[in-house]
Design an enzyme around this catalytic site. Structure first.
Site, PDB file in Angstrom:
ATOM      1  N   HIS A  79       0.732  -1.327  -0.054  1.00 13.24           N
ATOM      2  CA  HIS A  79      -0.110  -0.298  -0.129  1.00 13.24           C
ATOM      3  C   HIS A  79       1.018   1.179   0.028  1.00 13.24           C
ATOM      4  CE1 HIS A  79      -3.541   2.637   0.796  1.00 13.24           C
ATOM      5  NE2 HIS A  79      -2.793   2.903   1.974  1.00 13.24           N
ATOM      6  N   ALA A  80       1.872   1.220   0.881  1.00 15.75           N
ATOM      7  CA  ALA A  80       2.910   2.306   0.872  1.00 15.75           C
ATOM      8  C   ALA A  80       3.371   2.679  -0.503  1.00 15.75           C
ATOM      9  CB  ALA A  80       3.890   2.110   1.847  1.00 15.75           C
TER      10      ALA A  80
END
Length: 109
Positions: A79-80
């Site tokens: 996600h990052a």
């Protein structure tokens, strides 16, 4: 060497840097739309500075990996990285849009 969990602080810094860069790029477009090109370029520079923060966090993780400290990839890490890649793409596009607004403004003079 055993795999370790990615540092949550690093992951959150990637998410924040990516989000901040994207927000600054949006602000650059809005400034250019209003004809405030000094502000637009300042916001693009601000986005670039946030991207440097993201790059530094990524470099930290890559250095750890190169030193044999393998980091287990989890959904939060993915996600990052998605946030960062999205911000890079959006920053590039924002730069082009600001340039287009500048050209239109010059032609209208």
């Amino acid at each position: 060497m055993a795999e370790q969990e990615a540092d949550e602080t690093t992951i959150m810094s990637l998410i924040m840097a990516g989000g901040n860069a994207k927000s600054s790029a949006f602000e650059a477009i809005y400034a250019a739309k209003k004809g405030d090109f000094d502000e637009a370029h300042a916001k693009l520079k601000e986005a670039d500075n946030f991207m440097v923060d993201a790059h530094n966090a990524q470099t930290n993780m890559l250095t750890q990996e190169a030193q044999g400290n393998h980091v287990k990839v989890n959904l939060l890490m993915v996600h990052a990285q998605d946030h960062v890649m999205n911000a890079i793409t959006f920053r590039d596009l924002a730069g082009e849009i600001v340039t287009l607004y500048e050209r239109v403004a010059q032609q209208e003079k």
